[in-house]
Design a protein around this motif. Structure first.
Motif, PDB file in Angstrom:
ATOM      1  N   VAL A   1      48.099  23.140  40.071  1.00 30.55           N
ATOM      2  CA  VAL A   1      47.054  22.601  39.190  1.00 30.55           C
ATOM      3  C   VAL A   1      45.768  22.367  39.979  1.00 30.55           C
ATOM      4  CG1 VAL A   1      46.353  20.537  37.899  1.00 30.55           C
ATOM      5  CG2 VAL A   1      48.565  21.599  37.439  1.00 30.55           C
ATOM      6  N   VAL A   2      45.890  21.734  41.155  1.00 30.87           N
ATOM      7  CA  VAL A   2      44.709  21.472  41.981  1.00 30.87           C
ATOM      8  C   VAL A   2      44.072  22.781  42.432  1.00 30.87           C
ATOM      9  CG1 VAL A   2      43.917  20.504  44.175  1.00 30.87           C
ATOM     10  CG2 VAL A   2      45.487  19.201  42.732  1.00 30.87           C
ATOM     11  N   HIS A   3      44.901  23.754  42.803  1.00 31.66           N
ATOM     12  CA  HIS A   3      44.364  25.044  43.245  1.00 31.66           C
ATOM     13  C   HIS A   3      43.594  25.724  42.115  1.00 31.66           C
ATOM     14  CE1 HIS A   3      43.861  28.850  45.148  1.00 31.66           C
ATOM     15  NE2 HIS A   3      44.699  29.475  44.344  1.00 31.66           N
ATOM     16  N   HIS A   4      44.140  25.676  40.906  1.00 37.12           N
ATOM     17  CA  HIS A   4      43.449  26.283  39.765  1.00 37.12           C
ATOM     18  C   HIS A   4      42.124  25.577  39.511  1.00 37.12           C
ATOM     19  CE1 HIS A   4      42.845  28.242  35.895  1.00 37.12           C
ATOM     20  NE2 HIS A   4      42.631  27.053  35.367  1.00 37.12           N
ATOM     21  N   ARG A   5      42.130  24.247  39.607  1.00 36.30           N
ATOM     22  CA  ARG A   5      40.885  23.503  39.403  1.00 36.30           C
ATOM     23  C   ARG A   5      39.883  23.829  40.502  1.00 36.30           C
ATOM     24  NH1 ARG A   5      39.971  18.702  36.316  1.00 36.30           N
ATOM     25  NH2 ARG A   5      37.931  17.819  36.836  1.00 36.30           N
ATOM     26  N   TRP A   6      40.372  23.996  41.733  1.00 36.90           N
ATOM     27  CA  TRP A   6      39.487  24.325  42.852  1.00 36.90           C
ATOM     28  C   TRP A   6      38.842  25.689  42.635  1.00 36.90           C
ATOM     29  CZ3 TRP A   6      39.798  28.261  46.568  1.00 36.90           C
ATOM     30  CH2 TRP A   6      38.917  28.137  47.644  1.00 36.90           C
TER      31      TRP A   6
ATOM     32  N   GLN B   1      37.749  22.111  55.486  1.00 31.24           N
ATOM     33  CA  GLN B   1      37.575  23.344  56.252  1.00 31.24           C
ATOM     34  C   GLN B   1      38.888  24.086  56.466  1.00 31.24           C
ATOM     35  OE1 GLN B   1      35.667  21.355  59.574  1.00 31.24           O
ATOM     36  NE2 GLN B   1      33.704  22.275  59.090  1.00 31.24           N
ATOM     37  N   LEU B   2      40.003  23.413  56.223  1.00 29.40           N
ATOM     38  CA  LEU B   2      41.298  24.063  56.374  1.00 29.40           C
ATOM     39  C   LEU B   2      41.533  25.055  55.247  1.00 29.40           C
ATOM     40  CD1 LEU B   2      43.631  21.077  57.327  1.00 29.40           C
ATOM     41  CD2 LEU B   2      42.730  22.825  58.861  1.00 29.40           C
ATOM     42  N   SER B   3      42.398  25.993  55.503  1.00 32.19           N
ATOM     43  CA  SER B   3      42.792  26.920  54.444  1.00 32.19           C
ATOM     44  C   SER B   3      43.629  26.188  53.408  1.00 32.19           C
ATOM     45  CB  SER B   3      43.596  28.083  55.036  1.00 32.19           C
ATOM     46  OG  SER B   3      44.839  27.604  55.544  1.00 32.19           O
ATOM     47  N   ARG B   4      43.709  26.744  52.220  1.00 33.41           N
ATOM     48  CA  ARG B   4      44.487  26.093  51.157  1.00 33.41           C
ATOM     49  C   ARG B   4      45.951  25.890  51.561  1.00 33.41           C
ATOM     50  NH1 ARG B   4      47.578  27.939  46.865  1.00 33.41           N
ATOM     51  NH2 ARG B   4      47.040  30.091  47.336  1.00 33.41           N
ATOM     52  N   PRO B   5      46.646  26.890  52.129  1.00 27.39           N
ATOM     53  CA  PRO B   5      48.040  26.665  52.529  1.00 27.39           C
ATOM     54  C   PRO B   5      48.193  25.523  53.539  1.00 27.39           C
ATOM     55  CG  PRO B   5      47.566  29.014  52.492  1.00 27.39           C
ATOM     56  CD  PRO B   5      46.257  28.310  52.325  1.00 27.39           C
ATOM     57  N   ASP B   6      47.237  25.403  54.473  1.00 29.00           N
ATOM     58  CA  ASP B   6      47.319  24.323  55.463  1.00 29.00           C
ATOM     59  C   ASP B   6      47.125  22.964  54.809  1.00 29.00           C
ATOM     60  OD1 ASP B   6      47.755  26.184  57.373  1.00 29.00           O
ATOM     61  OD2 ASP B   6      45.821  26.003  58.363  1.00 29.00           O
TER      62      ASP B   6
ATOM     63  N   ARG C   1      50.608  24.574  62.690  1.00 24.52           N
ATOM     64  CA  ARG C   1      49.258  25.141  62.785  1.00 24.52           C
ATOM     65  C   ARG C   1      48.234  24.210  62.147  1.00 24.52           C
ATOM     66  NH1 ARG C   1      48.954  30.151  59.231  1.00 24.52           N
ATOM     67  NH2 ARG C   1      48.882  28.523  57.641  1.00 24.52           N
ATOM     68  N   ALA C   2      48.584  23.639  60.990  1.00 20.81           N
ATOM     69  CA  ALA C   2      47.642  22.783  60.267  1.00 20.81           C
ATOM     70  C   ALA C   2      47.318  21.529  61.068  1.00 20.81           C
ATOM     71  CB  ALA C   2      48.220  22.407  58.904  1.00 20.81           C
ATOM     72  N   ARG C   3      48.315  20.935  61.710  1.00 15.50           N
ATOM     73  CA  ARG C   3      48.074  19.730  62.501  1.00 15.50           C
ATOM     74  C   ARG C   3      47.132  20.017  63.670  1.00 15.50           C
ATOM     75  NH1 ARG C   3      54.234  17.285  62.436  1.00 15.50           N
ATOM     76  NH2 ARG C   3      53.856  15.661  60.869  1.00 15.50           N
TER      77      ARG C   3
END
Length: 212
Positions: A78-83, A128-133, A167-169
């Motif tokens: 839902v958040v991704h669709h709104r983004w 600035q992070l990618s969506r998956p991160d 990677r995200a951390r």
């Protein structure tokens, strides 16, 4: 969770959905807020999440534990669709003529507290992070899901969750420090340029003591 609860959710039992909202509504809201950084947007997303959960109720597996990973997976989408919608809106606005410039109030916030600077730096780093991160951080770190539950929520293998989280951390820490350094250096330089050299090095406060 009692064995028949999932069956009642699948069947569209309204009382079961009320229980679902009462038990997990706050966790869903927190997850949405951490992904968006906006409480009002997060509230809107929560409503959409439970509407989607109702629409997708027949996809609930008959057996299993808590339905929180399922709900957080829906919330992530839902958040991704709104983004994506907001991104298209920003692109449209950028093609419009720019408005009149507003005054720069940067000098008014030079003295903000150090913790506020760090919060802002982390918030910027998250953007600035990618969506998956962002998603794996929100689920593993803030929502407190384990690797298996996070993998279920995102629909990816457990190994992918582990590698994304590591990677995200690292990237979040690096970007936050970079943003903090960028925020600090110009402010320090700006303060040194105002007044003469004597004033720049003169201790403040009575009898040469600091202001605190």
């Amino acid at each position: 969770m009692e064995p028949l609860f999932r069956a009642r959710v699948r069947a569209g039992d309204e009382d079961s959905f009320r229980v679902l909202f009462r038990e997990h509504g706050r966790a869903v809201y927190n997850h949405c807020f951490r992904l968006t950084g906006d409480w009002s947007v997060a509230e809107d997303c929560v409503s959409l999440v439970f509407l989607e959960a109702w629409r997708m109720r027949e996809r609930v597996e008959p057996h299993g534990g808590s339905l929180l990973p399922w709900l957080l997976g829906i919330a992530t989408h839902v958040v991704h669709h709104r983004w994506r919608t907001a991104r298209r809106h920003r692109a449209l606005m950028e093609r419009m003529p720019p408005p009149d410039l507003l005054p720069d109030f940067a000098d008014e916030v030079v003295g903000r507290l150090e913790d506020q600077k760090r919060i802002a730096a982390v918030r910027t780093a998250l953007d600035q992070l990618s969506r998956p991160d962002r998603e794996v951080l929100a689920l593993c770190v803030w929502a407190g899901l384990d690797y298996v539950a996070t993998a279920e929520a995102l629909g990816v293998p457990v190994g992918t969750v582990r590698s994304r989280l590591s990677r995200a951390r690292r990237r979040l820490e690096k970007l936050a420090q970079k943003n903090l350094d960028q925020d600090t250096e110009p402010a320090a330089a700006g303060r040194q340029q105002t007044g003469d050299r004597h004033e720049a090095v003169r201790p403040s406060g009575e009898n040469g003591r600091g202001p605190w």
